[in-house]
Design a protein around this motif. Sequence first.
Motif, PDB file in Angstrom:
ATOM      1  N   LEU A  77       0.829  -1.208   0.000  1.00 49.99           N
ATOM      2  CA  LEU A  77       0.000   0.000   0.000  1.00 49.99           C
ATOM      3  C   LEU A  77       0.861   1.255   0.000  1.00 49.99           C
ATOM      4  O   LEU A  77       0.656   2.180  -0.801  1.00 49.99           O
ATOM      5  N   GLU A  78       1.852   1.293   0.875  1.00 49.99           N
ATOM      6  CA  GLU A  78       2.729   2.469   0.934  1.00 49.99           C
ATOM      7  C   GLU A  78       3.554   2.614  -0.336  1.00 49.99           C
ATOM      8  O   GLU A  78       3.813   3.738  -0.796  1.00 49.99           O
ATOM      9  N   ALA A  79       3.960   1.489  -0.919  1.00 49.57           N
ATOM     10  CA  ALA A  79       4.700   1.545  -2.182  1.00 49.57           C
ATOM     11  C   ALA A  79       3.838   2.135  -3.287  1.00 49.57           C
ATOM     12  O   ALA A  79       4.307   2.946  -4.099  1.00 49.57           O
ATOM     13  N   LEU A  80       2.570   1.750  -3.314  1.00 48.63           N
ATOM     14  CA  LEU A  80       1.635   2.283  -4.304  1.00 48.63           C
ATOM     15  C   LEU A  80       1.494   3.794  -4.174  1.00 48.63           C
ATOM     16  O   LEU A  80       1.547   4.531  -5.167  1.00 48.63           O
ATOM     17  N   LEU A  81       1.323   4.284  -2.944  1.00 43.57           N
ATOM     18  CA  LEU A  81       1.160   5.716  -2.713  1.00 43.57           C
ATOM     19  C   LEU A  81       2.448   6.471  -3.015  1.00 43.57           C
ATOM     20  O   LEU A  81       2.425   7.561  -3.603  1.00 43.57           O
ATOM     21  N   LEU A  82       3.578   5.892  -2.621  1.00 44.78           N
ATOM     22  CA  LEU A  82       4.861   6.550  -2.839  1.00 44.78           C
ATOM     23  C   LEU A  82       5.192   6.620  -4.327  1.00 44.78           C
ATOM     24  O   LEU A  82       5.704   7.644  -4.812  1.00 44.78           O
ATOM     25  N   GLU A  83       4.899   5.567  -5.060  1.00 41.65           N
ATOM     26  CA  GLU A  83       5.159   5.565  -6.503  1.00 41.65           C
ATOM     27  C   GLU A  83       4.448   6.727  -7.185  1.00 41.65           C
ATOM     28  O   GLU A  83       5.043   7.462  -7.983  1.00 41.65           O
ATOM     29  N   ALA A  84       3.168   6.927  -6.868  1.00 49.00           N
ATOM     30  CA  ALA A  84       2.404   8.009  -7.492  1.00 49.00           C
ATOM     31  C   ALA A  84       2.985   9.365  -7.134  1.00 49.00           C
ATOM     32  O   ALA A  84       3.099  10.258  -7.982  1.00 49.00           O
ATOM     33  N   ILE A 221      -5.370  11.236   6.600  1.00 52.08           N
ATOM     34  CA  ILE A 221      -5.366  10.645   5.257  1.00 52.08           C
ATOM     35  C   ILE A 221      -4.319  11.329   4.382  1.00 52.08           C
ATOM     36  O   ILE A 221      -3.580  10.676   3.640  1.00 52.08           O
ATOM     37  N   VAL A 222      -4.241  12.653   4.476  1.00 53.23           N
ATOM     38  CA  VAL A 222      -3.262  13.419   3.695  1.00 53.23           C
ATOM     39  C   VAL A 222      -1.843  12.987   4.053  1.00 53.23           C
ATOM     40  O   VAL A 222      -0.995  12.775   3.176  1.00 53.23           O
ATOM     41  N   MET A 223      -1.567  12.839   5.344  1.00 50.21           N
ATOM     42  CA  MET A 223      -0.231  12.409   5.767  1.00 50.21           C
ATOM     43  C   MET A 223       0.113  11.039   5.201  1.00 50.21           C
ATOM     44  O   MET A 223       1.255  10.791   4.786  1.00 50.21           O
ATOM     45  N   LEU A 224      -0.860  10.146   5.154  1.00 47.34           N
ATOM     46  CA  LEU A 224      -0.618   8.813   4.610  1.00 47.34           C
ATOM     47  C   LEU A 224      -0.283   8.896   3.128  1.00 47.34           C
ATOM     48  O   LEU A 224       0.661   8.254   2.647  1.00 47.34           O
ATOM     49  N   PHE A 225      -1.032   9.705   2.379  1.00 45.56           N
ATOM     50  CA  PHE A 225      -0.768   9.851   0.950  1.00 45.56           C
ATOM     51  C   PHE A 225       0.558  10.568   0.695  1.00 45.56           C
ATOM     52  O   PHE A 225       1.174  10.375  -0.359  1.00 45.56           O
ATOM     53  N   GLN A 226       0.986  11.391   1.610  1.00 42.74           N
ATOM     54  CA  GLN A 226       2.259  12.098   1.462  1.00 42.74           C
ATOM     55  C   GLN A 226       3.454  11.259   1.893  1.00 42.74           C
ATOM     56  O   GLN A 226       4.591  11.720   1.824  1.00 42.74           O
ATOM     57  N   GLY A 227       3.190  10.035   2.332  1.00 40.09           N
ATOM     58  CA  GLY A 227       4.288   9.150   2.737  1.00 40.09           C
ATOM     59  C   GLY A 227       4.835   9.458   4.113  1.00 40.09           C
ATOM     60  O   GLY A 227       5.971   9.096   4.432  1.00 40.09           O
ATOM     61  N   LYS A 228       4.041  10.107   4.957  1.00 39.82           N
ATOM     62  CA  LYS A 228       4.504  10.502   6.291  1.00 39.82           C
ATOM     63  C   LYS A 228       3.922   9.578   7.356  1.00 39.82           C
ATOM     64  O   LYS A 228       3.331  10.024   8.341  1.00 39.82           O
ATOM     65  N   LYS A 229       4.094   8.275   7.160  1.00 37.67           N
ATOM     66  CA  LYS A 229       3.485   7.332   8.089  1.00 37.67           C
ATOM     67  C   LYS A 229       4.071   7.446   9.488  1.00 37.67           C
ATOM     68  O   LYS A 229       3.337   7.364  10.482  1.00 37.67           O
ATOM     69  N   SER A 230       5.366   7.646   9.591  1.00 40.40           N
ATOM     70  CA  SER A 230       5.979   7.745  10.924  1.00 40.40           C
ATOM     71  C   SER A 230       5.440   8.965  11.667  1.00 40.40           C
ATOM     72  O   SER A 230       5.146   8.890  12.874  1.00 40.40           O
ATOM     73  N   THR A 231       5.291  10.080  10.964  1.00 42.92           N
ATOM     74  CA  THR A 231       4.707  11.285  11.587  1.00 42.92           C
ATOM     75  C   THR A 231       3.267  11.028  11.989  1.00 42.92           C
ATOM     76  O   THR A 231       2.819  11.456  13.060  1.00 42.92           O
TER      77      THR A 231
END
Length: 434
Positions: A77-84, A221-231
Amino acid sequence: MTLEEFKKKAAKLPDAPGVYFFLDARKKVLYIGKATSLRSRVRSYFASDLPKTRGQLIVSMVEKAKAIDWRQTDSVLEALLLEASLIRTHKPPHNTDLKDDKSFNHVVITKEDPPAGGFPRVLLVRGKNLEAEFPPETRLHTFGPFPHGAQLKEALKIIRKIFPYRDTCVPCKYTKVAPLLYKGATFVGCKPCFNRHIGLCPGVCSGEISKTEYERIIRRIVMLFQGKKSTLLKSLERDMKIAAKKEAFEEAARLRGQMFALQHIQDVSLIKDEYRRPFEISSFRIEAYDAAHLGGSAAVGVMTVVEDGAAAPAEYRKFILRATKAGDDPGALKEILSRRLGHSEWPLPKLIVIDGSTAQLNAAHTILKEFGVQIPLVGVTKDEKHRPRALQGLPAQVGDKNIIKIREKEILLANAEAHRFAIGFHRKKLRDRL
Protein backbone atom coordinates in the motif's frame (compact mmCIF):
# COMPACT_ATOMS: atom_id res chain seq x y z
CA MET A 1 27.75 0.39 -14.97
CA THR A 2 28.05 -2.90 -16.85
CA LEU A 3 25.25 -5.46 -17.14
CA GLU A 4 26.99 -7.71 -14.62
CA GLU A 5 27.33 -4.80 -12.16
CA PHE A 6 23.63 -4.09 -12.60
CA LYS A 7 22.77 -7.70 -11.85
CA LYS A 8 24.97 -7.74 -8.76
CA LYS A 9 23.36 -4.58 -7.43
CA ALA A 10 19.88 -5.92 -8.16
CA ALA A 11 20.72 -9.07 -6.19
CA LYS A 12 21.44 -6.90 -3.14
CA LEU A 13 18.00 -5.29 -3.12
CA PRO A 14 15.72 -6.35 -0.26
CA ASP A 15 13.04 -8.97 -0.78
CA ALA A 16 10.48 -6.44 0.44
CA PRO A 17 7.92 -3.96 -0.94
CA GLY A 18 9.12 -0.62 -2.19
CA VAL A 19 9.75 1.74 -5.08
CA TYR A 20 12.67 1.48 -7.51
CA PHE A 21 14.29 4.05 -9.83
CA PHE A 22 16.28 3.68 -13.02
CA LEU A 23 18.70 6.63 -13.41
CA ASP A 24 20.74 7.89 -16.34
CA ALA A 25 24.39 9.05 -16.28
CA ARG A 26 23.37 12.43 -14.80
CA LYS A 27 21.28 10.75 -12.07
CA LYS A 28 18.09 11.88 -13.79
CA VAL A 29 15.16 9.56 -13.13
CA LEU A 30 14.20 7.60 -16.24
CA TYR A 31 11.58 5.31 -14.77
CA ILE A 32 9.86 4.67 -11.43
CA GLY A 33 8.07 1.48 -10.48
CA LYS A 34 6.74 -0.24 -7.40
CA ALA A 35 7.15 -3.86 -6.37
CA THR A 36 6.05 -6.43 -3.85
CA SER A 37 9.64 -7.67 -3.92
CA LEU A 38 12.23 -5.10 -4.99
CA ARG A 39 14.83 -7.79 -5.59
CA SER A 40 12.67 -9.95 -7.86
CA ARG A 41 11.19 -7.04 -9.73
CA VAL A 42 14.45 -5.28 -10.59
CA ARG A 43 16.18 -8.54 -11.52
CA SER A 44 13.43 -9.13 -14.09
CA TYR A 45 14.72 -6.22 -16.18
CA PHE A 46 17.84 -8.21 -17.00
CA ALA A 47 16.06 -11.34 -18.25
CA SER A 48 17.13 -12.56 -21.69
CA ASP A 49 13.57 -12.43 -23.06
CA LEU A 50 12.92 -8.82 -21.99
CA PRO A 51 12.22 -7.55 -25.55
CA LYS A 52 9.43 -10.11 -25.96
CA THR A 53 7.90 -9.80 -22.51
CA ARG A 54 8.10 -6.06 -21.91
CA GLY A 55 8.59 -4.40 -25.29
CA GLN A 56 11.17 -2.18 -26.94
CA LEU A 57 10.44 0.93 -24.85
CA ILE A 58 11.44 -0.85 -21.67
CA VAL A 59 14.52 -2.27 -23.40
CA SER A 60 15.61 1.22 -24.47
CA MET A 61 15.06 2.51 -20.95
CA VAL A 62 17.28 -0.21 -19.48
CA GLU A 63 19.95 0.54 -22.09
CA LYS A 64 19.99 4.22 -21.07
CA ALA A 65 20.11 3.43 -17.35
CA LYS A 66 23.42 3.80 -15.55
CA ALA A 67 22.27 3.32 -11.95
CA ILE A 68 19.49 1.87 -9.80
CA ASP A 69 18.09 3.27 -6.57
CA TRP A 70 15.19 2.27 -4.35
CA ARG A 71 13.14 3.04 -1.27
CA GLN A 72 11.87 0.20 0.86
CA THR A 73 8.38 0.49 2.39
CA ASP A 74 6.55 -1.44 5.10
CA SER A 75 3.72 -2.49 2.78
CA VAL A 76 2.59 -2.66 -0.82
CA LEU A 77 0.00 0.00 0.00
CA GLU A 78 2.73 2.47 0.93
CA ALA A 79 4.70 1.55 -2.18
CA LEU A 80 1.64 2.28 -4.30
CA LEU A 81 1.16 5.72 -2.71
CA LEU A 82 4.86 6.55 -2.84
CA GLU A 83 5.16 5.57 -6.50
CA ALA A 84 2.40 8.01 -7.49
CA SER A 85 3.93 10.81 -5.42
CA LEU A 86 7.37 10.31 -6.98
CA ILE A 87 6.03 10.06 -10.54
CA ARG A 88 4.21 13.36 -9.99
CA THR A 89 7.41 14.97 -8.65
CA HIS A 90 9.97 13.63 -11.13
CA LYS A 91 7.80 13.07 -14.23
CA PRO A 92 10.07 10.27 -15.54
CA PRO A 93 10.00 10.19 -19.35
CA HIS A 94 9.58 6.43 -19.63
CA ASN A 95 6.59 6.37 -17.29
CA THR A 96 4.93 8.93 -19.54
CA ASP A 97 5.89 7.17 -22.77
CA LEU A 98 4.68 3.76 -21.69
CA LYS A 99 1.23 4.69 -20.44
CA ASP A 100 -1.79 6.75 -21.37
CA ASP A 101 -1.61 9.23 -18.50
CA LYS A 102 -5.11 10.53 -19.29
CA SER A 103 -6.43 7.17 -18.13
CA PHE A 104 -4.51 7.41 -14.86
CA ASN A 105 -6.49 7.92 -11.68
CA HIS A 106 -6.15 10.70 -9.11
CA VAL A 107 -7.41 10.96 -5.56
CA VAL A 108 -9.09 14.30 -4.92
CA ILE A 109 -9.95 15.78 -1.53
CA THR A 110 -12.53 18.44 -2.22
CA LYS A 111 -13.23 21.88 -0.85
CA GLU A 112 -16.85 22.08 0.20
CA ASP A 113 -19.16 25.09 0.31
CA PRO A 114 -22.12 25.21 2.72
CA PRO A 115 -24.01 23.10 3.62
CA ALA A 116 -21.13 20.64 3.38
CA GLY A 117 -18.42 23.10 4.43
CA GLY A 118 -15.87 21.43 6.68
CA PHE A 119 -16.68 17.95 5.37
CA PRO A 120 -14.50 17.34 2.29
CA ARG A 121 -15.09 14.33 0.09
CA VAL A 122 -12.38 11.83 -0.84
CA LEU A 123 -12.94 10.81 -4.46
CA LEU A 124 -11.33 8.74 -7.20
CA VAL A 125 -11.17 10.77 -10.45
CA ARG A 126 -9.89 9.84 -13.92
CA GLY A 127 -7.10 12.08 -15.19
CA LYS A 128 -8.99 13.13 -18.31
CA ASN A 129 -11.93 14.30 -16.18
CA LEU A 130 -9.92 15.99 -13.44
CA GLU A 131 -9.77 19.60 -14.67
CA ALA A 132 -13.31 19.64 -16.04
CA GLU A 133 -15.00 18.12 -12.98
CA PHE A 134 -12.72 19.53 -10.29
CA PRO A 135 -10.93 22.78 -11.22
CA PRO A 136 -8.01 23.61 -8.89
CA GLU A 137 -10.08 26.01 -6.77
CA THR A 138 -12.46 23.16 -5.83
CA ARG A 139 -9.70 20.89 -4.46
CA LEU A 140 -7.94 20.87 -1.11
CA HIS A 141 -5.50 18.17 -2.21
CA THR A 142 -4.81 16.13 -5.33
CA PHE A 143 -2.76 12.93 -5.26
CA GLY A 144 -1.58 11.03 -8.31
CA PRO A 145 -1.36 10.12 -11.07
CA PHE A 146 -1.74 6.47 -10.08
CA PRO A 147 -0.80 4.09 -12.91
CA HIS A 148 -2.50 1.05 -11.34
CA GLY A 149 -6.23 1.81 -11.23
CA ALA A 150 -7.48 -1.51 -9.85
CA GLN A 151 -4.88 -1.51 -7.10
CA LEU A 152 -5.71 2.09 -6.18
CA LYS A 153 -9.35 1.13 -5.64
CA GLU A 154 -8.24 -1.68 -3.34
CA ALA A 155 -5.88 0.71 -1.55
CA LEU A 156 -8.72 3.17 -0.89
CA LYS A 157 -10.79 0.36 0.58
CA ILE A 158 -7.95 -0.40 3.01
CA ILE A 159 -7.46 3.28 3.91
CA ARG A 160 -11.19 3.85 4.41
CA LYS A 161 -11.41 0.98 6.87
CA ILE A 162 -8.72 2.68 8.95
CA PHE A 163 -9.89 6.28 8.46
CA PRO A 164 -13.59 6.40 7.49
CA TYR A 165 -14.41 9.35 5.25
CA ARG A 166 -17.20 10.95 3.24
CA ASP A 167 -17.35 10.33 -0.49
CA THR A 168 -20.58 11.30 -2.29
CA CYS A 169 -23.12 11.56 0.50
CA VAL A 170 -24.61 14.96 1.41
CA PRO A 171 -24.69 16.05 5.09
CA CYS A 172 -28.33 17.08 5.09
CA LYS A 173 -28.15 18.07 8.78
CA TYR A 174 -26.25 21.15 7.66
CA THR A 175 -28.81 22.44 5.17
CA LYS A 176 -32.15 24.13 5.73
CA VAL A 177 -33.52 22.44 2.61
CA ALA A 178 -35.07 19.00 3.09
CA PRO A 179 -35.34 16.73 1.29
CA LEU A 180 -32.08 17.49 -0.50
CA LEU A 181 -31.68 16.11 -4.01
CA TYR A 182 -28.16 15.06 -4.97
CA LYS A 183 -27.42 13.17 -8.18
CA GLY A 184 -30.82 11.57 -8.11
CA ALA A 185 -30.58 10.37 -4.51
CA THR A 186 -32.95 11.80 -1.91
CA PHE A 187 -31.76 12.40 1.65
CA VAL A 188 -34.56 13.09 4.12
CA GLY A 189 -33.81 14.40 7.60
CA CYS A 190 -30.60 13.09 9.17
CA LYS A 191 -30.73 9.36 8.63
CA PRO A 192 -27.29 7.73 8.51
CA CYS A 193 -26.17 6.67 5.05
CA PHE A 194 -25.32 3.07 4.16
CA ASN A 195 -21.59 3.71 4.50
CA ARG A 196 -22.20 4.92 8.05
CA HIS A 197 -23.97 1.66 8.87
CA ILE A 198 -21.02 -0.42 7.67
CA GLY A 199 -18.39 1.80 9.31
CA LEU A 200 -16.95 3.48 6.20
CA CYS A 201 -18.30 6.95 7.01
CA PRO A 202 -17.87 8.63 10.42
CA GLY A 203 -21.47 9.87 10.45
CA VAL A 204 -21.35 13.10 8.47
CA CYS A 205 -24.95 12.73 7.26
CA SER A 206 -26.31 12.07 10.71
CA GLY A 207 -24.26 14.74 12.48
CA GLU A 208 -22.30 12.26 14.61
CA ILE A 209 -18.97 13.96 13.96
CA SER A 210 -17.93 17.59 14.28
CA LYS A 211 -16.08 19.57 11.65
CA THR A 212 -12.99 19.65 13.86
CA GLU A 213 -12.99 15.87 14.31
CA TYR A 214 -13.56 15.28 10.61
CA GLU A 215 -10.76 17.69 9.63
CA ARG A 216 -8.46 15.63 11.84
CA ILE A 217 -9.37 12.50 9.85
CA ILE A 218 -8.64 14.29 6.58
CA ARG A 219 -5.24 15.45 7.87
CA ARG A 220 -4.37 11.84 8.72
CA ILE A 221 -5.37 10.64 5.26
CA VAL A 222 -3.26 13.42 3.69
CA MET A 223 -0.23 12.41 5.77
CA LEU A 224 -0.62 8.81 4.61
CA PHE A 225 -0.77 9.85 0.95
CA GLN A 226 2.26 12.10 1.46
CA GLY A 227 4.29 9.15 2.74
CA LYS A 228 4.50 10.50 6.29
CA LYS A 229 3.49 7.33 8.09
CA SER A 230 5.98 7.75 10.92
CA THR A 231 4.71 11.28 11.59
CA LEU A 232 1.14 10.00 11.41
CA LEU A 233 1.85 7.25 13.95
CA LYS A 234 3.40 9.77 16.35
CA SER A 235 0.35 12.02 15.97
CA LEU A 236 -2.03 9.14 16.68
CA GLU A 237 -0.01 8.07 19.72
CA ARG A 238 -0.04 11.62 21.08
CA ASP A 239 -3.81 11.93 20.58
CA MET A 240 -4.36 8.52 22.15
CA LYS A 241 -2.47 9.54 25.29
CA ILE A 242 -4.42 12.81 25.50
CA ALA A 243 -7.71 10.91 25.16
CA ALA A 244 -6.69 8.43 27.85
CA LYS A 245 -5.68 11.27 30.17
CA LYS A 246 -9.15 12.80 29.70
CA GLU A 247 -10.62 9.34 30.42
CA ALA A 248 -12.09 9.26 26.91
CA PHE A 249 -11.31 5.56 26.79
CA GLU A 250 -13.49 4.75 23.78
CA GLU A 251 -11.65 7.36 21.71
CA ALA A 252 -8.29 6.14 23.00
CA ALA A 253 -9.16 2.58 22.00
CA ARG A 254 -10.20 3.71 18.52
CA LEU A 255 -6.90 5.56 18.03
CA ARG A 256 -4.96 2.57 19.29
CA GLY A 257 -6.81 0.43 16.75
CA GLN A 258 -5.85 2.82 13.94
CA MET A 259 -2.21 2.69 15.00
CA PHE A 260 -2.27 -1.10 15.00
CA ALA A 261 -3.95 -1.18 11.57
CA LEU A 262 -1.29 1.12 10.10
CA GLN A 263 1.50 -0.98 11.54
CA HIS A 264 -0.06 -4.22 10.28
CA ILE A 265 -1.59 -3.24 6.96
CA GLN A 266 -3.33 -6.23 5.39
CA ASP A 267 -2.76 -5.56 1.71
CA VAL A 268 -3.14 -9.07 0.34
CA SER A 269 -5.68 -7.63 -2.11
CA LEU A 270 -2.88 -5.52 -3.58
CA ILE A 271 -0.30 -8.30 -3.60
CA LYS A 272 -2.47 -10.77 -5.50
CA ASP A 273 -2.55 -8.50 -8.57
CA GLU A 274 0.97 -7.13 -8.19
CA TYR A 275 3.00 -7.71 -11.35
CA ARG A 276 2.30 -11.18 -12.60
CA ARG A 277 5.96 -11.26 -13.74
CA PRO A 278 5.40 -11.95 -17.44
CA PHE A 279 9.07 -12.86 -17.76
CA GLU A 280 8.38 -15.93 -15.61
CA ILE A 281 5.03 -16.93 -17.12
CA SER A 282 5.18 -20.33 -18.74
CA SER A 283 1.47 -20.59 -19.63
CA PHE A 284 0.19 -19.77 -23.10
CA ARG A 285 -1.76 -16.53 -22.70
CA ILE A 286 -4.14 -15.39 -25.44
CA GLU A 287 -5.81 -11.98 -25.35
CA ALA A 288 -8.88 -11.26 -27.49
CA TYR A 289 -10.38 -7.86 -28.24
CA ASP A 290 -13.79 -6.73 -29.42
CA ALA A 291 -15.85 -3.54 -29.51
CA ALA A 292 -19.59 -2.85 -29.42
CA HIS A 293 -21.77 0.19 -30.08
CA LEU A 294 -25.23 1.18 -31.34
CA GLY A 295 -25.02 3.82 -34.02
CA GLY A 296 -21.82 5.05 -32.36
CA SER A 297 -23.46 5.52 -28.95
CA ALA A 298 -22.37 3.75 -25.77
CA ALA A 299 -19.21 2.59 -27.56
CA VAL A 300 -17.21 0.14 -25.49
CA GLY A 301 -14.32 -2.25 -25.92
CA VAL A 302 -13.15 -5.30 -24.00
CA MET A 303 -10.20 -7.58 -23.50
CA THR A 304 -10.66 -11.24 -22.56
CA VAL A 305 -7.97 -13.76 -21.65
CA VAL A 306 -7.55 -17.49 -22.20
CA GLU A 307 -4.64 -19.21 -20.47
CA ASP A 308 -3.70 -22.79 -21.34
CA GLY A 309 -7.08 -23.43 -22.92
CA ALA A 310 -9.24 -22.01 -20.10
CA ALA A 311 -10.94 -18.64 -19.82
CA ALA A 312 -9.51 -16.39 -17.09
CA PRO A 313 -12.37 -13.98 -16.22
CA ALA A 314 -10.37 -12.27 -13.46
CA GLU A 315 -8.08 -10.95 -16.21
CA TYR A 316 -10.87 -9.47 -18.35
CA ARG A 317 -10.84 -5.68 -18.81
CA LYS A 318 -13.38 -3.08 -20.01
CA PHE A 319 -12.77 0.15 -21.93
CA ILE A 320 -15.22 3.01 -22.53
CA LEU A 321 -14.35 4.41 -25.96
CA ARG A 322 -14.41 8.18 -26.34
CA ALA A 323 -11.79 9.03 -28.97
CA THR A 324 -13.13 6.86 -31.81
CA LYS A 325 -15.64 8.10 -34.40
CA ALA A 326 -18.91 6.21 -34.81
CA GLY A 327 -18.59 3.12 -37.00
CA ASP A 328 -14.78 3.19 -37.13
CA ASP A 329 -14.06 -0.40 -36.11
CA PRO A 330 -10.29 -0.30 -36.87
CA GLY A 331 -10.10 3.00 -34.95
CA ALA A 332 -11.89 1.43 -32.00
CA LEU A 333 -9.39 -1.43 -32.00
CA LYS A 334 -6.49 1.04 -32.10
CA GLU A 335 -7.88 2.91 -29.09
CA ILE A 336 -8.41 -0.30 -27.10
CA LEU A 337 -4.96 -1.70 -27.87
CA SER A 338 -3.22 1.61 -27.17
CA ARG A 339 -4.79 1.83 -23.75
CA ARG A 340 -4.13 -1.84 -23.01
CA LEU A 341 -0.45 -1.61 -24.00
CA GLY A 342 -0.17 1.48 -21.84
CA HIS A 343 -0.39 -0.86 -18.86
CA SER A 344 3.15 -2.19 -18.74
CA GLU A 345 2.33 -3.87 -15.41
CA TRP A 346 -0.02 -6.32 -17.21
CA PRO A 347 1.69 -9.44 -18.62
CA LEU A 348 1.99 -9.50 -22.39
CA PRO A 349 0.20 -12.32 -24.23
CA LYS A 350 1.77 -14.81 -26.60
CA LEU A 351 -1.06 -14.37 -29.10
CA ILE A 352 -3.61 -11.59 -29.80
CA VAL A 353 -7.01 -12.40 -31.33
CA ILE A 354 -9.20 -9.73 -32.89
CA ASP A 355 -12.67 -9.73 -34.40
CA GLY A 356 -12.22 -8.89 -38.09
CA SER A 357 -9.93 -9.40 -41.03
CA THR A 358 -7.37 -7.36 -42.96
CA ALA A 359 -8.35 -3.84 -41.87
CA GLN A 360 -8.46 -4.78 -38.20
CA LEU A 361 -5.25 -6.83 -38.44
CA ASN A 362 -3.41 -3.90 -40.03
CA ALA A 363 -4.74 -1.52 -37.37
CA ALA A 364 -3.56 -3.84 -34.59
CA HIS A 365 -0.17 -4.31 -36.27
CA THR A 366 0.28 -0.51 -36.44
CA ILE A 367 -0.29 -0.12 -32.68
CA LEU A 368 1.98 -3.03 -31.77
CA LYS A 369 4.71 -1.51 -33.92
CA GLU A 370 4.29 1.88 -32.22
CA PHE A 371 4.80 0.23 -28.83
CA GLY A 372 7.77 -1.83 -30.04
CA VAL A 373 5.99 -5.11 -29.28
CA GLN A 374 6.09 -8.22 -31.45
CA ILE A 375 3.12 -10.49 -30.78
CA PRO A 376 1.45 -12.81 -33.32
CA LEU A 377 -1.96 -11.60 -34.53
CA VAL A 378 -4.97 -13.65 -35.61
CA GLY A 379 -8.22 -12.24 -36.97
CA VAL A 380 -11.54 -14.09 -36.80
CA THR A 381 -13.89 -13.35 -39.70
CA LYS A 382 -17.61 -14.06 -39.28
CA ASP A 383 -20.54 -14.93 -41.56
CA GLU A 384 -23.84 -13.02 -41.71
CA LYS A 385 -25.02 -14.84 -38.57
CA HIS A 386 -21.84 -13.86 -36.72
CA ARG A 387 -20.48 -17.40 -36.75
CA PRO A 388 -16.72 -17.90 -37.21
CA ARG A 389 -15.95 -18.45 -40.88
CA ALA A 390 -12.16 -18.27 -41.08
CA LEU A 391 -9.03 -17.53 -39.08
CA GLN A 392 -6.49 -15.22 -40.68
CA GLY A 393 -2.97 -14.48 -39.50
CA LEU A 394 -1.14 -11.33 -40.49
CA PRO A 395 1.90 -12.25 -42.62
CA ALA A 396 5.20 -12.06 -40.75
CA GLN A 397 3.32 -11.58 -37.47
CA VAL A 398 1.96 -15.06 -36.83
CA GLY A 399 5.35 -16.54 -35.94
CA ASP A 400 4.85 -20.30 -35.90
CA LYS A 401 2.80 -21.01 -39.06
CA ASN A 402 1.05 -23.86 -37.28
CA ILE A 403 -0.09 -21.70 -34.37
CA ILE A 404 -3.60 -21.21 -35.79
CA LYS A 405 -4.07 -24.94 -36.30
CA ILE A 406 -2.59 -25.83 -32.91
CA ARG A 407 -4.49 -23.16 -30.97
CA GLU A 408 -7.74 -23.05 -32.97
CA LYS A 409 -10.04 -24.03 -30.08
CA GLU A 410 -8.39 -21.53 -27.74
CA ILE A 411 -8.58 -18.78 -30.37
CA LEU A 412 -12.29 -19.38 -30.93
CA LEU A 413 -12.94 -19.51 -27.18
CA ALA A 414 -11.14 -16.21 -26.61
CA ASN A 415 -13.01 -14.59 -29.51
CA ALA A 416 -16.40 -15.88 -28.34
CA GLU A 417 -15.71 -14.63 -24.81
CA ALA A 418 -14.71 -11.20 -26.16
CA HIS A 419 -17.94 -10.94 -28.16
CA ARG A 420 -20.08 -12.05 -25.21
CA PHE A 421 -18.31 -9.75 -22.78
CA ALA A 422 -18.48 -6.75 -25.15
CA ILE A 423 -22.23 -7.19 -25.78
CA GLY A 424 -22.92 -7.53 -22.05
CA PHE A 425 -20.92 -4.42 -21.21
CA HIS A 426 -22.57 -2.48 -24.06
CA ARG A 427 -26.08 -3.42 -22.91
CA LYS A 428 -25.25 -2.35 -19.37
CA LYS A 429 -24.06 1.06 -20.61
CA LEU A 430 -27.31 1.47 -22.55
CA ARG A 431 -29.40 0.54 -19.49
CA ASP A 432 -27.45 3.04 -17.39
CA ARG A 433 -28.48 5.79 -19.79
CA LEU A 434 -32.19 5.09 -19.36
